[in-house]
Motif scaffolding. Structure first.
Motif, mmCIF file in Angstrom:
data_model
loop_
_atom_site.group_PDB
_atom_site.id
_atom_site.type_symbol
_atom_site.label_atom_id
_atom_site.label_comp_id
_atom_site.label_asym_id
_atom_site.label_seq_id
_atom_site.Cartn_x
_atom_site.Cartn_y
_atom_site.Cartn_z
ATOM 1 N N ALA A 189 0.800 -1.358 0.153
ATOM 2 C CA ALA A 189 -0.161 -0.151 -0.279
ATOM 3 C C ALA A 189 0.930 1.217 0.104
ATOM 4 O O ALA A 189 0.519 2.204 0.533
ATOM 5 C CB ALA A 189 -0.870 0.175 1.599
ATOM 6 N N ILE A 190 1.793 1.155 -0.900
ATOM 7 C CA ILE A 190 2.589 2.334 -1.591
ATOM 8 C C ILE A 190 2.227 3.884 -0.765
ATOM 9 O O ILE A 190 2.789 4.698 -0.541
ATOM 10 C CB ILE A 190 3.550 2.116 -2.348
ATOM 11 N N SER A 191 1.008 4.463 -1.466
ATOM 12 C CA SER A 191 0.233 4.761 -1.712
ATOM 13 C C SER A 191 0.345 5.706 -0.506
ATOM 14 O O SER A 191 0.243 7.357 0.032
ATOM 15 C CB SER A 191 -1.030 5.139 -2.305
ATOM 16 N N SER A 192 -0.512 4.863 0.771
ATOM 17 C CA SER A 192 0.229 5.161 1.872
ATOM 18 C C SER A 192 1.017 5.848 3.393
ATOM 19 O O SER A 192 0.847 6.085 4.361
ATOM 20 C CB SER A 192 -0.780 4.534 3.026
ATOM 21 N N TYR A 193 2.195 4.589 2.406
ATOM 22 C CA TYR A 193 2.946 4.421 3.304
ATOM 23 C C TYR A 193 4.035 6.126 4.192
ATOM 24 O O TYR A 193 4.185 5.831 5.372
ATOM 25 C CB TYR A 193 4.452 4.079 2.302
ATOM 26 N N ASN A 194 3.862 6.944 3.522
ATOM 27 C CA ASN A 194 4.627 8.588 4.353
ATOM 28 C C ASN A 194 2.790 9.647 4.184
ATOM 29 O O ASN A 194 3.438 10.256 4.731
ATOM 30 C CB ASN A 194 5.199 9.218 2.511
ATOM 31 N N ARG A 195 1.539 8.891 3.961
ATOM 32 C CA ARG A 195 0.641 10.483 4.155
ATOM 33 C C ARG A 195 0.588 9.833 6.027
ATOM 34 O O ARG A 195 0.779 9.613 7.086
ATOM 35 C CB ARG A 195 -0.646 9.051 4.254
ATOM 36 N N THR A 196 0.247 11.382 6.224
ATOM 37 C CA THR A 196 -0.244 11.205 7.666
ATOM 38 C C THR A 196 -1.627 11.663 8.080
ATOM 39 O O THR A 196 -1.605 11.846 9.054
ATOM 40 C CB THR A 196 0.887 12.754 8.654
ATOM 41 N N ASP A 197 -2.574 11.709 7.087
ATOM 42 C CA ASP A 197 -3.475 11.898 7.773
ATOM 43 C C ASP A 197 -4.645 11.417 7.257
ATOM 44 O O ASP A 197 -5.937 11.529 8.231
ATOM 45 C CB ASP A 197 -4.575 13.008 6.333
ATOM 46 N N GLY A 198 -4.009 9.381 8.138
ATOM 47 C CA GLY A 198 -5.089 8.835 8.259
ATOM 48 C C GLY A 198 -5.256 7.498 7.060
ATOM 49 O O GLY A 198 -5.639 6.920 7.228
ATOM 50 N N ASP A 199 -5.763 8.315 5.771
ATOM 51 C CA ASP A 199 -5.487 8.100 4.618
ATOM 52 C C ASP A 199 -6.895 7.044 4.509
ATOM 53 O O ASP A 199 -7.615 5.641 4.640
ATOM 54 C CB ASP A 199 -4.741 6.932 3.989
ATOM 55 N N ILE A 200 -8.270 7.622 4.548
ATOM 56 C CA ILE A 200 -9.986 7.162 4.644
ATOM 57 C C ILE A 200 -9.950 7.562 3.890
ATOM 58 O O ILE A 200 -10.160 8.425 2.636
ATOM 59 C CB ILE A 200 -10.361 8.187 5.816
ATOM 60 N N GLY A 201 -10.752 6.341 3.338
ATOM 61 C CA GLY A 201 -11.339 6.517 1.997
ATOM 62 C C GLY A 201 -12.316 5.808 1.923
ATOM 63 O O GLY A 201 -12.926 5.248 3.109
ATOM 64 N N PRO A 202 -13.112 5.248 0.768
ATOM 65 C CA PRO A 202 -14.639 4.229 0.310
ATOM 66 C C PRO A 202 -14.232 3.340 1.174
ATOM 67 O O PRO A 202 -13.171 2.244 1.345
ATOM 68 C CB PRO A 202 -14.679 4.267 -1.009
ATOM 69 N N ARG A 203 -15.449 2.761 1.761
ATOM 70 C CA ARG A 203 -15.862 1.326 3.069
ATOM 71 C C ARG A 203 -15.647 0.590 1.688
ATOM 72 O O ARG A 203 -16.529 0.265 0.566
ATOM 73 C CB ARG A 203 -16.771 1.379 3.165
ATOM 74 N N ILE A 204 -14.268 -0.452 1.579
ATOM 75 C CA ILE A 204 -14.553 -1.671 0.523
ATOM 76 C C ILE A 204 -15.725 -2.778 0.735
ATOM 77 O O ILE A 204 -15.787 -3.512 0.155
ATOM 78 C CB ILE A 204 -13.535 -2.171 0.287
ATOM 79 N N GLN A 205 -16.057 -2.713 1.962
ATOM 80 C CA GLN A 205 -16.849 -3.924 2.590
ATOM 81 C C GLN A 205 -17.744 -4.590 1.560
ATOM 82 O O GLN A 205 -18.941 -5.890 1.363
ATOM 83 C CB GLN A 205 -17.629 -4.182 3.547
ATOM 84 N N PRO A 206 -18.253 -3.329 1.236
ATOM 85 C CA PRO A 206 -20.019 -3.846 0.543
ATOM 86 C C PRO A 206 -20.210 -4.444 -0.883
ATOM 87 O O PRO A 206 -20.452 -5.208 -1.168
ATOM 88 C CB PRO A 206 -20.992 -2.413 0.433
ATOM 89 N N ASN A 207 -18.929 -4.403 -1.205
ATOM 90 C CA ASN A 207 -17.608 -4.180 -2.870
ATOM 91 C C ASN A 207 -17.880 -6.205 -2.713
ATOM 92 O O ASN A 207 -18.244 -7.337 -3.623
ATOM 93 C CB ASN A 207 -17.511 -3.414 -3.026
ATOM 94 N N LEU A 208 -16.831 -6.287 -1.245
ATOM 95 C CA LEU A 208 -16.575 -7.191 -1.319
ATOM 96 C C LEU A 208 -17.483 -8.330 -0.885
ATOM 97 O O LEU A 208 -17.477 -9.788 -1.982
ATOM 98 C CB LEU A 208 -15.422 -7.197 -0.081
#
Length: 344
Positions: free
Chosen positions: A249-268
């Protein structure tokens, strides 16, 4: 012998907050120790820099122990035995192991593995025949299980793991879509590696629409190297019983804001998909299988690999930081020293 050798190490001087900088590293000159009984002295030739190391620079709990402050960083290294006090290894043998970031390492002979540079280039044991190749092999085949005619999507597709994943999927008869961050990379994936389609997420505009066009029949396997908004978009395209090997998840390795996005559970749930995180150590008892198969595909010409080799120990920090700027095409390595035996 060791009295005439000069050593230099790289230490973790400060834990990064967000994107690491060169200030997080410190170079230290130190003496070269002589090996004791059962040990060997190894001179570094190639040094691997990898995204997972960013996690070890933090002190948060993870699957790998954090690096300690003001102590040497370690990682995958290929080197040459220059002094031996072990019956297992001789001077001139090439070895691989998890060693310190320094010119010379003293290590128990059992702590490294001999590699054969007559059947493959030394550097390949840190790339296609090493942890990156094995990560692609086991993650895709064991978890993703691609079938002929299915659609496989790979994020970070021009990276060391991603480009191997896509090619293995093609070997298995799948339709492969890669996601990368430059036109040069997407052209390389399509023209050189045989990907069916490659999407430049930086210029795609609406990434959701671009991926829908690239995957008209949905997504059966998603090999996730990056996380973030790209993965959010792929999740909306999952077919029933899709499989998602979660590698990074390299897009979030250097983030400091918690990286909150859409909830994936419904799709799964709706797609009854499987998502499974893994690390390459999970498959350690099958490494020989993976290396033999990967080497066979390379020798047959059905599997290509790229290495971005930076010259010079002093450039190790810059090579590591380049991973998070998208500078590398393929495996990022640093060549620290030439082989002594090849200079005779």
């Amino acid at each position: 012998m060791t009295q005439n050798l000069q050593n230099q190490q790289i230490l973790l001087s400060k834990r990064p907050e967000g994107m690491p900088t060169e200030e997080n590293f410190e170079f230290k000159n130190t003496a070269v120790l002589a090996p004791e009984n059962g040990q060997v002295l190894v001179r570094t030739i190639y040094l691997s820099v990898d995204p997972y190391m960013r996690g070890r620079m933090s002190d948060a709990k993870s699957y790998a122990e954090p690096y300690k402050l003001n102590e040497m960083i370690s990682g995958g290294i290929i080197g040459e035995v220059v002094q031996s006090r072990s019956d297992q290894l001789s001077v001139g043998d090439k070895v691989i192991g998890m060693l310190g970031w320094q010119h010379y390492n003293v290590i128990e002979a059992s702590g490294v593995r001999k590699v054969d540079d007559t059947i493959a280039p030394l550097s390949s044991y840190l790339s296609v025949l090493g942890m990156t190749g094995l990560t692609a092999y086991f993650g895709l085949l064991d978890i993703g299980n691609p079938q002929e005619g299915e659609t496989v999507v790979v994020s970070g597709a021009a990276g060391a793991v991603g480009m191997i994943v896509g090619q293995i999927a093609k070997i298995k008869g799948a339709r492969v879509v890669g996601i990368a961050g430059s036109d040069n990379k997407t052209a390389f994936l399509e023209k050189e590696l045989g990907f069916d389609k490659a999407v430049n997420y930086k210029t795609a505009g609406n990434i959701n629409d671009s991926l829908k066009q690239a995957c008209p029949n949905g997504v059966d396997v998603y090999f996730d190297n990056v996380g973030g908004e790209i993965s959010d978009a792929v999740m909306s395209l999952l077919n029933d019983f899709a499989r998602i090997p979660l590698c990074g998840a390299i897009s979030s390795y250097n983030r400091t804001d918690g990286d909150i996005g859409p909830r994936i559970q419904p799709n799964l749930i709706k797609s009854r998909s499987l998502i499974k995180g893994f690390i390459i150590g999970d498959y350690s008892d099958r490494f020989d299988e993976g290396i033999q198969t990967l080497a066979k595909w390379v020798s047959e010409g059905s599997l290509k690999y790229e290495e971005n080799i930076v010259e010079g120990f002093e450039n190790v920090p810059q090579a590591f930081l380049g991973l998070f700027k998208g500078e590398n095409l393929g495996k990022q390595l640093v060549k620290v020293n030439d082989e002594i035996t090849n200079q005779e």
